[in-house]
Scaffold this motif. Structure first.
Motif, PDB file in Angstrom:
ATOM      1  N   HIS A 185      93.184 -10.412  57.780  1.00  0.00           N
ATOM      2  CA  HIS A 185      91.860 -11.030  57.866  1.00  0.00           C
ATOM      3  C   HIS A 185      90.937 -10.125  58.669  1.00  0.00           C
ATOM      4  O   HIS A 185      91.297  -9.670  59.751  1.00  0.00           O
ATOM      5  CB  HIS A 185      91.963 -12.394  58.541  1.00  0.00           C
ATOM      6  CG  HIS A 185      90.614 -12.988  58.826  1.00  0.00           C
ATOM      7  ND1 HIS A 185      89.883 -13.670  57.879  1.00  0.00           N
ATOM      8  CD2 HIS A 185      89.841 -12.970  59.946  1.00  0.00           C
ATOM      9  CE1 HIS A 185      88.737 -14.049  58.409  1.00  0.00           C
ATOM     10  NE2 HIS A 185      88.678 -13.639  59.662  1.00  0.00           N
ATOM     11  N   SER A 186      89.736  -9.876  58.128  1.00  0.00           N
ATOM     12  CA  SER A 186      88.735  -9.065  58.831  1.00  0.00           C
ATOM     13  C   SER A 186      87.588  -9.961  59.283  1.00  0.00           C
ATOM     14  O   SER A 186      87.167 -10.857  58.536  1.00  0.00           O
ATOM     15  CB  SER A 186      88.191  -7.964  57.915  1.00  0.00           C
ATOM     16  OG  SER A 186      89.223  -7.091  57.526  1.00  0.00           O
ATOM     17  N   SER A 187      87.078  -9.709  60.456  1.00  0.00           N
ATOM     18  CA  SER A 187      85.972 -10.510  60.978  1.00  0.00           C
ATOM     19  C   SER A 187      84.683 -10.174  60.228  1.00  0.00           C
ATOM     20  O   SER A 187      84.610  -9.174  59.495  1.00  0.00           O
ATOM     21  CB  SER A 187      85.801 -10.240  62.477  1.00  0.00           C
ATOM     22  OG  SER A 187      85.439  -8.889  62.668  1.00  0.00           O
ATOM     23  N   ASN A 188      83.662 -10.992  60.411  1.00  0.00           N
ATOM     24  CA  ASN A 188      82.382 -10.779  59.711  1.00  0.00           C
ATOM     25  C   ASN A 188      81.801  -9.395  59.964  1.00  0.00           C
ATOM     26  O   ASN A 188      81.275  -8.751  59.054  1.00  0.00           O
ATOM     27  CB  ASN A 188      81.363 -11.829  60.155  1.00  0.00           C
ATOM     28  CG  ASN A 188      81.586 -13.135  59.426  1.00  0.00           C
ATOM     29  OD1 ASN A 188      82.156 -13.152  58.335  1.00  0.00           O
ATOM     30  ND2 ASN A 188      81.167 -14.229  60.031  1.00  0.00           N
ATOM     31  N   ASP A 189      81.884  -8.937  61.211  1.00  0.00           N
ATOM     32  CA  ASP A 189      81.320  -7.618  61.524  1.00  0.00           C
ATOM     33  C   ASP A 189      82.314  -6.491  61.238  1.00  0.00           C
ATOM     34  O   ASP A 189      82.018  -5.323  61.480  1.00  0.00           O
ATOM     35  CB  ASP A 189      80.846  -7.569  62.983  1.00  0.00           C
ATOM     36  CG  ASP A 189      81.980  -7.804  63.973  1.00  0.00           C
ATOM     37  OD1 ASP A 189      83.158  -7.868  63.532  1.00  0.00           O
ATOM     38  OD2 ASP A 189      81.695  -7.929  65.179  1.00  0.00           O
ATOM     39  N   ARG A 190      83.492  -6.843  60.733  1.00  0.00           N
ATOM     40  CA  ARG A 190      84.538  -5.866  60.369  1.00  0.00           C
ATOM     41  C   ARG A 190      85.042  -5.064  61.583  1.00  0.00           C
ATOM     42  O   ARG A 190      85.630  -4.003  61.420  1.00  0.00           O
ATOM     43  CB  ARG A 190      84.051  -4.876  59.291  1.00  0.00           C
ATOM     44  CG  ARG A 190      83.540  -5.543  58.028  1.00  0.00           C
ATOM     45  CD  ARG A 190      84.659  -6.290  57.313  1.00  0.00           C
ATOM     46  NE  ARG A 190      84.266  -6.798  56.022  1.00  0.00           N
ATOM     47  CZ  ARG A 190      84.237  -8.096  55.708  1.00  0.00           C
ATOM     48  NH1 ARG A 190      84.562  -9.014  56.610  1.00  0.00           N
ATOM     49  NH2 ARG A 190      83.906  -8.480  54.495  1.00  0.00           N
ATOM     50  N   ASN A 191      84.823  -5.609  62.755  1.00  0.00           N
ATOM     51  CA  ASN A 191      85.301  -4.919  63.959  1.00  0.00           C
ATOM     52  C   ASN A 191      86.622  -5.477  64.471  1.00  0.00           C
ATOM     53  O   ASN A 191      87.177  -4.977  65.449  1.00  0.00           O
ATOM     54  CB  ASN A 191      84.259  -4.994  65.080  1.00  0.00           C
ATOM     55  CG  ASN A 191      83.133  -3.997  64.853  1.00  0.00           C
ATOM     56  OD1 ASN A 191      83.330  -2.952  64.222  1.00  0.00           O
ATOM     57  ND2 ASN A 191      81.945  -4.320  65.327  1.00  0.00           N
ATOM     58  N   THR A 192      87.111  -6.538  63.841  1.00  0.00           N
ATOM     59  CA  THR A 192      88.405  -7.113  64.223  1.00  0.00           C
ATOM     60  C   THR A 192      89.211  -7.367  62.954  1.00  0.00           C
ATOM     61  O   THR A 192      88.699  -7.946  61.998  1.00  0.00           O
ATOM     62  CB  THR A 192      88.222  -8.436  64.986  1.00  0.00           C
ATOM     63  OG1 THR A 192      87.382  -8.214  66.114  1.00  0.00           O
ATOM     64  CG2 THR A 192      89.565  -8.990  65.456  1.00  0.00           C
ATOM     65  N   ILE A 193      90.429  -6.908  62.942  1.00  0.00           N
ATOM     66  CA  ILE A 193      91.323  -7.143  61.804  1.00  0.00           C
ATOM     67  C   ILE A 193      92.629  -7.708  62.354  1.00  0.00           C
ATOM     68  O   ILE A 193      93.223  -7.126  63.274  1.00  0.00           O
ATOM     69  CB  ILE A 193      91.614  -5.848  61.019  1.00  0.00           C
ATOM     70  CG1 ILE A 193      90.315  -5.193  60.560  1.00  0.00           C
ATOM     71  CG2 ILE A 193      92.522  -6.135  59.823  1.00  0.00           C
ATOM     72  CD1 ILE A 193      90.470  -3.749  60.115  1.00  0.00           C
ATOM     73  N   LEU A 194      93.047  -8.842  61.801  1.00  0.00           N
ATOM     74  CA  LEU A 194      94.315  -9.452  62.212  1.00  0.00           C
ATOM     75  C   LEU A 194      95.252  -9.476  61.022  1.00  0.00           C
ATOM     76  O   LEU A 194      94.812  -9.660  59.883  1.00  0.00           O
ATOM     77  CB  LEU A 194      94.077 -10.876  62.699  1.00  0.00           C
ATOM     78  CG  LEU A 194      93.346 -11.005  64.036  1.00  0.00           C
ATOM     79  CD1 LEU A 194      92.629 -12.321  64.114  1.00  0.00           C
ATOM     80  CD2 LEU A 194      94.323 -10.843  65.185  1.00  0.00           C
ATOM     81  N   ASN A 195      96.516  -9.278  61.268  1.00  0.00           N
ATOM     82  CA  ASN A 195      97.459  -9.380  60.161  1.00  0.00           C
ATOM     83  C   ASN A 195      98.770 -10.009  60.608  1.00  0.00           C
ATOM     84  O   ASN A 195      99.140  -9.957  61.782  1.00  0.00           O
ATOM     85  CB  ASN A 195      97.718  -8.009  59.524  1.00  0.00           C
ATOM     86  CG  ASN A 195      98.718  -7.183  60.291  1.00  0.00           C
ATOM     87  OD1 ASN A 195      98.416  -6.719  61.387  1.00  0.00           O
ATOM     88  ND2 ASN A 195      99.904  -7.012  59.748  1.00  0.00           N
ATOM     89  N   GLY A 196      99.429 -10.649  59.651  1.00  0.00           N
ATOM     90  CA  GLY A 196     100.760 -11.206  59.886  1.00  0.00           C
ATOM     91  C   GLY A 196     101.628 -10.876  58.688  1.00  0.00           C
ATOM     92  O   GLY A 196     101.124 -10.780  57.560  1.00  0.00           O
ATOM     93  N   LYS A 197     102.912 -10.653  58.913  1.00  0.00           N
ATOM     94  CA  LYS A 197     103.769 -10.287  57.772  1.00  0.00           C
ATOM     95  C   LYS A 197     105.182 -10.835  57.936  1.00  0.00           C
ATOM     96  O   LYS A 197     105.652 -11.059  59.053  1.00  0.00           O
ATOM     97  CB  LYS A 197     103.799  -8.769  57.582  1.00  0.00           C
ATOM     98  CG  LYS A 197     104.380  -8.001  58.748  1.00  0.00           C
ATOM     99  CD  LYS A 197     104.284  -6.503  58.492  1.00  0.00           C
ATOM    100  CE  LYS A 197     104.798  -5.729  59.687  1.00  0.00           C
ATOM    101  NZ  LYS A 197     104.643  -4.280  59.531  1.00  0.00           N
ATOM    102  N   LEU A 198     105.796 -11.039  56.786  1.00  0.00           N
ATOM    103  CA  LEU A 198     107.193 -11.466  56.725  1.00  0.00           C
ATOM    104  C   LEU A 198     107.913 -10.532  55.776  1.00  0.00           C
ATOM    105  O   LEU A 198     107.351 -10.085  54.779  1.00  0.00           O
ATOM    106  CB  LEU A 198     107.304 -12.897  56.175  1.00  0.00           C
ATOM    107  CG  LEU A 198     106.687 -14.026  56.998  1.00  0.00           C
ATOM    108  CD1 LEU A 198     106.717 -15.318  56.193  1.00  0.00           C
ATOM    109  CD2 LEU A 198     107.467 -14.207  58.312  1.00  0.00           C
ATOM    110  N   SER A 199     109.177 -10.232  56.079  1.00  0.00           N
ATOM    111  CA  SER A 199     109.931  -9.358  55.169  1.00  0.00           C
ATOM    112  C   SER A 199     111.384  -9.806  55.096  1.00  0.00           C
ATOM    113  O   SER A 199     111.921 -10.387  56.049  1.00  0.00           O
ATOM    114  CB  SER A 199     109.861  -7.902  55.635  1.00  0.00           C
ATOM    115  OG  SER A 199     110.548  -7.734  56.858  1.00  0.00           O
TER     116      SER A 199
END
Lengths: 70, 425
Positions: B134-148
């Motif tokens: 997920h990227s924030s509106n201003d594209r200055n924050t990106i969060l991610n989660g993953k499963l494998s």
């Protein structure tokens, strides 16, 4: 080793105060081959190295776990 | 309890990321999408290897290996801010050394340098990974989660991870913090002579005891700082800290003692014991990348990594790549990589360990060695995706070939092919 790591952080930190490019100045920086990481296609080579070498990590690939390798 | 405690940080990051995502959606305005179309990467590799220091046969014996890995990666833009990536593949391999977990197949004399026809000589590893970013509106924050997950005959792995990226300084500086945990388990398969009494004799009666546990857990924290250093130069520094615990030995890798009587069946040396390594390992890896845009034709890409762990191994990796643009569509990728490492404290060559040692291995992947790799690749990129079949357009084709040689004698060749498509919807 700690000294080397601190030196790396120091170099980056110092450099970060040197330059602020505007978006229109980033034409060359945005070239597809300027990306700071492995190309998608090189993942297989990284996986092979995780099996055949003791070192892993700090390159965006495997760090350990997830396979019967490193 | 330990597993629950170790899961706490990744789960909190993932939960926080979903809350942040909902909050930002409430303020939606028009903005450029993070990913415009569905992207599909179809990747494959063919890996071949030769060598004479197989760990399964205690540091001598064939290491012949063939591995084929078809993989698909699909990136789906769910909205302007969120991207779901599904990465699935198999690795189908045949391994001469693994076949010698049971070298007594009745087809000629058993020998560490001869491949057996046993079932352990081939296997398929199946793996899948789901990543949500997920990227924030201003594209200055990106969060991610993953499963494998990944699974093969004698190994199963479940992984969870999360990360946050912050961009500062008008997007000239990028900092990423990531955490990952893998919860793996072995099926304990020992060399045939240690699990079958038919090989015991007056001179061969090893006091073998199997492992108590089969779990292997890996926890890692990673930090990446990337910085634009000029109109033609950018670099990064990354640091990974990794803690592993549990069964870090491979159950079917033989060890021979110099103070024990050597016992053979045919030409095959019967195991004195199996590899036994400490049940914890702490690793530190620090790496830097520096990329320089020389001209419209040449770009210089460099990488260096220093690695150290508490098993006594330290290592240096240096790589250089020089992409060369040929016209608007083609790029060539000559590359060179150097690697060296010192041996693990518990490594010794074939028949060199003492039975009185607490830990021992003859796995040459943990030995002292230097390795050189040369590579060449070619990329075709169609900027405007002119080649189309309905909604599917060809974006790029990549082909790479790398030759790897260790000074201990192992060599390998890998051929990799990747094709990227975009799908309009």
């Amino acid at each position: 080793m700690i000294k080397r790591l601190l030196f790396g952080i120091f170099v980056i930190a110092i450099s970060s105060n040197c330059v602020v490019l505007k978006e229109y100045e980033k034409v060359n920086i945005n070239d597809k081959d300027m990306v700071l990481g492995q190309a998608q296609i090189d993942r297989f080579q990284g996986n092979a190295q995780a099996y055949r070498e003791a070192a892993a990590g700090a390159n965006g690939g495997k760090t350990g776990g997830g396979c019967g390798c490193n | 309890m330990g597993v629950i405690r170790s899961l706490r940080l990744p789960v909190l990051l993932i939960v926080g990321f979903f809350f942040l995502g909902n909050d930002l959606k409430a303020q939606s305005t028009y903005k450029k999408r993070v990913l415009e179309t569905i992207e599909v990467d179809i990747l494959t590799s063919l890996y071949t290897q030769e060598g004479d220091n197989a760990a399964v046969t205690g540091g001598i014996g064939t290491e012949k290996l063939l591995d084929f890995t078809p993989t698909i990666v699909i990136s789906i833009p769910l909205n302007a801010d969120d991207v779901l990536t599904i990465d699935a593949g198999i690795s189908a391999y045949s391994s001469a050394s693994s076949s010698n977990v049971n070298p007594f197949d009745g087809n000629g004399d058993a020998d560490a340098f001869v491949e057996s026809s046993g079932a352990s000589g081939a296997d398929v590893l199946t793996s899948a990974l789901i990543n949500y970013s997920h990227s924030s509106n201003d594209r200055n924050t990106i969060l991610n989660g993953k499963l494998s997950i990944s699974s093969e005959y004698d190994y199963f792995s479940f992984g969870i991870g999360s990360g946050i990226t912050k961009l500062f300084n008008e997007k000239n500086t990028e900092v990423t913090l990531s955490v990952n945990a893998y919860f793996d388990s072995w099926s304990l398969i020992y060399p045939i002579e240690l699990r079958n009494n038919r090989y015991r004799s007056a001179t061969y009666a090893p006091s073998f005891t199997g492992f108590n546990g089969s779990a292997r857990n890996s926890y890692s924290v990673g930090l990446l700082i990337a910085q634009i250093l000029g109109v033609n130069l950018q670099g990064s520094f990354s640091l990974d800290l990794v803690l592993q615990d549990g069964l870090l030995s491979t159950p079917f890798q033989r060890v021979y003692f110099s103070d024990a009587v050597d016992n053979f069946v045919d030409n095959f040396h019967l195991a004195d014991d199996i590899e036994r390594l400490p049940n914890s390992r702490f690793k530190v890896a620090g790496g830097t990348r520096l990329n320089y845009y020389i001209s419209e034709v040449f770009i210089l890409r460099t990488f260096y990594r220093y690695y150290q762990d508490d098993w006594g191994i330290s290592s240096n990796t240096a790589q250089i790549e020089l992409p060369i643009s040929i016209g608007d569509n083609f790029t060539l990728y000559p590359s060179y990589r150097f690697y060296n490492q010192t041996k693990a404290d518990h490594f010794a060559a074939y028949n060199q360990h003492l039975s009185t040692d607490e830990f021992y291995t003859s796995d040459y992947d943990l030995s002292t060695f230097k390795a050189n790799q040369i590579g060449f690749g070619i990329n075709y990129t169609d900027l405007f995706t002119d080649f189309r079949i309905g909604p599917i357009g060809l974006k790029s084709i990549d082909a790479r070939i790398n030759r790897y040689e260790r000074d201990s004698g192992l060599s390998s060749l890998i051929f990799m092919l990747g094709t990227k498509f975009i799908i309009d919807y």
